[in-house]
Design a protein around this motif. Structure first.
Motif, PDB file in Angstrom:
ATOM      1  N   ILE A  74      28.650  70.789  55.464  1.00  0.00           N
ATOM      2  CA  ILE A  74      28.995  71.148  54.078  1.00  0.00           C
ATOM      3  C   ILE A  74      28.184  70.318  53.097  1.00  0.00           C
ATOM      4  O   ILE A  74      27.621  70.842  52.121  1.00  0.00           O
ATOM      5  N   LEU A  75      28.099  69.004  53.346  1.00  0.00           N
ATOM      6  CA  LEU A  75      27.357  68.125  52.442  1.00  0.00           C
ATOM      7  C   LEU A  75      25.881  68.533  52.365  1.00  0.00           C
ATOM      8  O   LEU A  75      25.304  68.616  51.273  1.00  0.00           O
ATOM      9  N   SER A  76      25.295  68.809  53.524  1.00  0.00           N
ATOM     10  CA  SER A  76      23.877  69.193  53.547  1.00  0.00           C
ATOM     11  C   SER A  76      23.655  70.523  52.847  1.00  0.00           C
ATOM     12  O   SER A  76      22.668  70.724  52.130  1.00  0.00           O
ATOM     13  N   SER A  77      24.618  71.454  53.034  1.00  0.00           N
ATOM     14  CA  SER A  77      24.490  72.779  52.413  1.00  0.00           C
ATOM     15  C   SER A  77      24.568  72.682  50.894  1.00  0.00           C
ATOM     16  O   SER A  77      23.812  73.339  50.170  1.00  0.00           O
ATOM     17  N   PRO A 100      28.855  75.742  35.571  1.00  0.00           N
ATOM     18  CA  PRO A 100      29.884  75.105  36.415  1.00  0.00           C
ATOM     19  C   PRO A 100      30.557  76.097  37.350  1.00  0.00           C
ATOM     20  O   PRO A 100      30.894  75.769  38.478  1.00  0.00           O
ATOM     21  N   ALA A 101      30.784  77.345  36.872  1.00  0.00           N
ATOM     22  CA  ALA A 101      31.442  78.345  37.725  1.00  0.00           C
ATOM     23  C   ALA A 101      30.602  78.633  38.968  1.00  0.00           C
ATOM     24  O   ALA A 101      31.127  78.801  40.079  1.00  0.00           O
ATOM     25  N   ARG A 102      29.300  78.701  38.788  1.00  0.00           N
ATOM     26  CA  ARG A 102      28.429  78.959  39.936  1.00  0.00           C
ATOM     27  C   ARG A 102      28.440  77.768  40.898  1.00  0.00           C
ATOM     28  O   ARG A 102      28.401  77.941  42.118  1.00  0.00           O
ATOM     29  N   MET A 103      28.514  76.547  40.371  1.00  0.00           N
ATOM     30  CA  MET A 103      28.575  75.363  41.229  1.00  0.00           C
ATOM     31  C   MET A 103      29.876  75.334  42.025  1.00  0.00           C
ATOM     32  O   MET A 103      29.901  74.999  43.205  1.00  0.00           O
ATOM     33  N   ILE A 104      30.973  75.732  41.372  1.00  0.00           N
ATOM     34  CA  ILE A 104      32.275  75.797  42.060  1.00  0.00           C
ATOM     35  C   ILE A 104      32.230  76.819  43.185  1.00  0.00           C
ATOM     36  O   ILE A 104      32.712  76.591  44.299  1.00  0.00           O
ATOM     37  N   GLU A 105      31.621  77.986  42.880  1.00  0.00           N
ATOM     38  CA  GLU A 105      31.511  79.033  43.893  1.00  0.00           C
ATOM     39  C   GLU A 105      30.676  78.553  45.090  1.00  0.00           C
ATOM     40  O   GLU A 105      30.989  78.851  46.246  1.00  0.00           O
ATOM     41  N   GLN A 106      29.605  77.813  44.790  1.00  0.00           N
ATOM     42  CA  GLN A 106      28.769  77.284  45.869  1.00  0.00           C
ATOM     43  C   GLN A 106      29.580  76.355  46.785  1.00  0.00           C
ATOM     44  O   GLN A 106      29.505  76.441  48.009  1.00  0.00           O
ATOM     45  N   ILE A 107      30.371  75.454  46.163  1.00  0.00           N
ATOM     46  CA  ILE A 107      31.207  74.526  46.950  1.00  0.00           C
ATOM     47  C   ILE A 107      32.212  75.303  47.781  1.00  0.00           C
ATOM     48  O   ILE A 107      32.423  75.016  48.968  1.00  0.00           O
ATOM     49  N   ARG A 108      32.847  76.298  47.193  1.00  0.00           N
ATOM     50  CA  ARG A 108      33.855  77.095  47.911  1.00  0.00           C
ATOM     51  C   ARG A 108      33.244  77.829  49.100  1.00  0.00           C
ATOM     52  O   ARG A 108      33.795  77.844  50.196  1.00  0.00           O
ATOM     53  N   ASN A 109      32.098  78.450  48.884  1.00  0.00           N
ATOM     54  CA  ASN A 109      31.447  79.192  49.975  1.00  0.00           C
ATOM     55  C   ASN A 109      31.069  78.258  51.133  1.00  0.00           C
ATOM     56  O   ASN A 109      31.203  78.616  52.305  1.00  0.00           O
ATOM     57  N   ASP A 110      30.569  77.081  50.783  1.00  0.00           N
ATOM     58  CA  ASP A 110      30.175  76.144  51.844  1.00  0.00           C
ATOM     59  C   ASP A 110      31.370  75.659  52.649  1.00  0.00           C
ATOM     60  O   ASP A 110      31.274  75.442  53.856  1.00  0.00           O
ATOM     61  N   ILE A 111      32.503  75.475  51.966  1.00  0.00           N
ATOM     62  CA  ILE A 111      33.717  75.030  52.683  1.00  0.00           C
ATOM     63  C   ILE A 111      34.229  76.128  53.603  1.00  0.00           C
ATOM     64  O   ILE A 111      34.546  75.910  54.779  1.00  0.00           O
ATOM     65  N   PHE A 112      34.298  77.365  53.080  1.00  0.00           N
ATOM     66  CA  PHE A 112      34.818  78.472  53.882  1.00  0.00           C
ATOM     67  C   PHE A 112      33.924  78.796  55.070  1.00  0.00           C
ATOM     68  O   PHE A 112      34.367  79.368  56.067  1.00  0.00           O
ATOM     69  N   VAL A 179      38.297  60.315  53.271  1.00  0.00           N
ATOM     70  CA  VAL A 179      37.221  60.727  52.365  1.00  0.00           C
ATOM     71  C   VAL A 179      35.871  60.341  52.978  1.00  0.00           C
ATOM     72  O   VAL A 179      35.606  59.171  53.234  1.00  0.00           O
ATOM     73  N   TYR A 180      35.024  61.353  53.218  1.00  0.00           N
ATOM     74  CA  TYR A 180      33.675  61.147  53.756  1.00  0.00           C
ATOM     75  C   TYR A 180      32.677  61.533  52.681  1.00  0.00           C
ATOM     76  O   TYR A 180      32.662  62.686  52.219  1.00  0.00           O
ATOM     77  N   SER A 181      31.855  60.585  52.227  1.00  0.00           N
ATOM     78  CA  SER A 181      30.992  60.791  51.062  1.00  0.00           C
ATOM     79  C   SER A 181      29.535  60.540  51.409  1.00  0.00           C
ATOM     80  O   SER A 181      29.213  59.744  52.296  1.00  0.00           O
ATOM     81  N   GLN A 182      28.655  61.247  50.639  1.00  0.00           N
ATOM     82  CA  GLN A 182      27.207  61.020  50.727  1.00  0.00           C
ATOM     83  C   GLN A 182      26.601  61.111  49.336  1.00  0.00           C
ATOM     84  O   GLN A 182      27.040  61.917  48.502  1.00  0.00           O
ATOM     85  N   GLU A 183      25.592  60.314  49.130  1.00  0.00           N
ATOM     86  CA  GLU A 183      24.894  60.331  47.843  1.00  0.00           C
ATOM     87  C   GLU A 183      24.063  61.604  47.730  1.00  0.00           C
ATOM     88  O   GLU A 183      23.513  62.101  48.718  1.00  0.00           O
TER      89      GLU A 183
END
Length: 729
Positions: A74-77, A100-112, A179-183
């Motif tokens: 997910i992080l790499s995507s 911002p809406a497009r960024m939210i959609e990107q995060i959601r798609n990567d999680i799903f 919580v797993y984080s990357q820069e």
């Protein structure tokens, strides 16, 4: 030995001491054996526990690495997406073409895209911004994201509000997550992407792996992930994450888990040893009674005539009583005649073992009582060794001893008396007592010649070791030791001769040859099962010592000791996994060097045979395991496939198949079959129009309830939900 034991024997201090000494030796050996068994089972138990917990920490680590690997995806995507590269949170910058809406959609798609129920959400926060972007909306908090926030540890068990020090009542920020984080960075700004993993579900997975283990904790980077019981004095097992080297897993196990429990093999060994101890105690009682019987007979006869004092040395009473009886002329001579056969046996036994004090010897030297009353004596020990082919007949050894008894009886006369005393099964002490010193040495040659003639047709060889001529009968114990030492010349001089006492004078006889690299060379040859090299190597050592060094029996014993220790080390080097069940006993001193080297070569041959058998067994097991794995893969989607089917087909137990699958597949049989069937079912859902019932039948399920339950356990969703989601795509 089988004679009746009188209860009155236990009133005798001498009998009690004799019996107690035997019992003390037996109990000492039992205690040493018991301690050895306890120590061995304790070490074995701890080694097995170490292996078990080492495997467990790797299983726990692998389970978490799977979660972190999907989080990495997910992080790499997110970081590689065009949406993130062109995204800018600064409203004044008009170059950003991503809302911002497009960024939210990107995060959601990567999680799903991962279908991982343990991943709750992903959070994006860019430097200098108060906005936090998730898969559902944008949150504004009372904290500007700074460069210091980027430097936080990559894995933490806490809430976002605590990690980044801001106030929020939102569940997303106040709840505790893993919580797993990357820069992350783009052309506009630097930031961080955090994956929120559900601590509760991951903890439940960890507890399933821990199963029934107690007093154990599992930590990630020092953070307590899950625990069972309490851990006070801990043994620690660690591994580094394959996904992220900065993350390490720690398994802390309380020392109480290593305590050695009840072991059926240990109990069986101790029980058998205890039974053996009881048997030996009974035998020692019979043996003590056998040796005490002559002395008891003497005591009874003496006590009838000359009552002795109680609670004093019994030998002193006997010698004093005999002295008084000899001095009497009132009919005691008849009793002396009845005592004489027992006294001879008891006194000789006492002299040989050094149990009769010197001042009492003179009392026993009376002519009508003591058999060894002549001025000169020599003591020898005869060894009867079987050298024929095949097995010796059972009664031949007894016949040779009878012949020896007849020979010495015929040689005994007024001038010379010959006495025999059994040392053990094959060795006999011979005492020649004579008025003339010149007659004694020829007597031993005569005995050897006649007994050898009697034993020749039975395949036996007769060897005699003889001490020097002596005049002091009290030195008979020392004479016994010297005679046994002379018999040791068999090692260098061979059998079928007479060895007389000689003082060792040549210093070079203490030198012998033994290669320094013998352990390494014999270990290599044994591993390669090269018996030809081993035989030649041992023969070279033997020939070098025989030709180059004129070694003494003591030196030969040192040579054999070194060969014995070397052989033990070689077998230990080869037997690293304790698969060879073998023990080496040292041969008796009365053995030739050739026989000793042949004995150790036979040991190497036996070990080679065991190694070959182990290799064949390993190959058979490997072939069997591969056949089982092939059968599982071939019959995986057959509804008739089961553990019972495999056990009947291959003739092994359920436990064997489970352990084998765990070793080669990394999971149990049921887990492997279940995962293969469900993955096949998911593939059929994606690529065919078959109904769920048809798919279940084709993947080996006869019950839809079982199919649905297993599908959700593997895929994380119900079959209908998965099919619907695939249809939407």
């Amino acid at each position: 030995m089988g004679q009746f034991i009188h209860a009155q024997n236990f009133k005798s201090h001498l009998f009690i001491k004799l019996f107690s000494s035997y019992v003390a030796i037996i109990l000492s050996v039992f205690v040493l054996f018991f301690c050895g068994v306890i120590h061995m089972t304790s070490d074995l138990h701890r080694e097995r526990q170490n292996q078990y917990y080492g495997i467990m920490v790797h299983e726990l680590g692998r389970a978490l690495d799977v979660q972190l690997e999907e989080a990495n995806v997910i992080l790499s995507s997110i970081k590689a997406s065009e949406s993130f590269r062109d995204f800018n949170t600064n409203p004044l910058n008009t170059n950003s073409m991503v809302t911002p809406a497009r960024m939210i959609e990107q995060i959601r798609n990567d999680i799903f895209s991962t279908n991982n129920l343990n991943i709750y959400d992903a959070v994006l926060w860019l430097q200098g911004s108060q906005n936090i972007y998730t898969s559902t909306q944008v949150y504004k908090v009372d904290h500007y994201f700074t460069e210091e926030d980027i430097k936080k540890p990559s894995l933490q068990l806490s809430s976002l509000s605590k990690i980044y020090d801001f106030q929020s009542s939102q569940t997303l920020f106040s709840k505790q997550w893993l919580v797993y984080s990357q820069e992350c960075s783009n052309v506009f700004s630097n930031g961080i992407v955090s994956i929120l993993l559900d601590r509760k579900t991951i903890r439940e997975q960890m507890l399933q792996i821990l199963a029934e283990d107690n007093n154990i904790t599992f930590e990630i980077n020092g953070i307590d992930m899950c625990s069972k019981g309490t851990v006070e004095n801990a043994d620690t097992y660690m591994m580094t994450s394959v996904v992220d080297p900065s993350i390490y897993y720690t398994l802390n196990v309380d020392a109480s888990n290593f305590k050695n429990g009840v072991n059926i093999y240990m109990i069986a060994a101790i029980a058998i040893a205890f039974i053996v101890v009881i048997i030996y105690v009974i035998l020692s009682l019979l043996l003590a009674n056998n040796y005490y019987e002559p002395i008891e007979t003497i005591e009874k006869i003496i006590d009838e005539a000359v009552p002795g004092e109680e609670n004093v040395n019994e030998f002193a009473n006997i010698t004093t009583g005999i002295s008084q009886l000899i001095g009497e002329r009132n009919g005691y001579r008849e009793k002396m005649i009845s005592i004489k056969p027992y006294a001879q046996q008891g006194v000789i036994h006492g002299l040989m073992n050094g149990n009769i004090e010197e001042e009492h010897v003179n009392i026993l030297m009376e002519e009508d009582y003591m058999v060894l009353h002549r001025p000169y004596f020599m003591l020898g020990v005869m060894n009867i060794a079987y050298a024929g082919e095949g097995y010796q007949e059972k009664d031949n050894l007894k016949k040779i001893k009878w012949s020896l008894q007849e020979i010495v009886s015929s040689m005994s006369n007024e001038e010379m008396k010959i006495v025999l005393y059994d040392k053990d099964k094959t060795d006999i002490f011979i005492i020649v007592n004579s008025n003339k010193s010149d007659d004694i040495e020829p007597a031993f040659y005569t005995i050897h010649s006649k007994v050898s003639e009697a034993a020749k047709d039975k395949g036996f060889l007769i060897t005699i070791g003889v001490d020097q001529l002596r005049e002091d009968i009290s030195q008979i114990s020392e004479s016994c030791n010297n005679a046994v030492k002379m018999l040791g010349n068999i090692a260098v001089g061979g059998r079928d001769t007479v060895y007389f006492y000689q003082n060792e004078t040549m210093q070079d006889r203490h030198k012998y040859y033994f290669p320094n690299d013998a352990v390494n060379r014999l270990t290599l040859a044994l591993r390669e099962q090269d018996t030809g090299f081993i035989k030649k190597y041992l023969e070279d050592i033997l020939k070098t010592n025989v030709k180059k060094y004129d070694i003494s029996p003591d030196t030969a014993e040192l040579l054999v000791d070194e060969l014995h220790v070397t052989t033990i080390k070689v077998i230990k080097n080869v037997n690293q996994s304790d698969n060879i069940d073998f023990s080496i006993e040292k041969m008796k001193r009365e053995t030739t060097l050739e026989e000793m080297f042949e004995y150790y070569f036979a040991i190497y041959q036996t070990v080679c045979g065991q190694l070959l058998k182990l290799e064949e067994n390993r190959q058979e097991i490997a072939d069997l395991n591969q056949s089982i794995l092939d059968c599982i893969d071939e019959k995986c989607f057959d509804s008739m496939m089961s553990l019972q089917f495999l056990t009947e087909k291959f003739g092994v137990s359920n436990k064997y198949i489970s352990i084998m699958c765990k070793k080669y597949l990394g999971m149990t049989y049921l887990q492997y079959v279940q995962e293969k069937r469900i993955l096949k079912a998911a593939e059929l859902m994606r690529t065919t129009e078959l109904s769920l019932e048809q798919i279940a039948n084709q993947t080996g399920y006869v019950s839809m309830l079982t199919f649905r339950r297993n599908f959700k356990a593997v895929m994380g969703v119900n079959p209908s939900e998965y099919s619907a989601a695939d249809g939407n795509k």
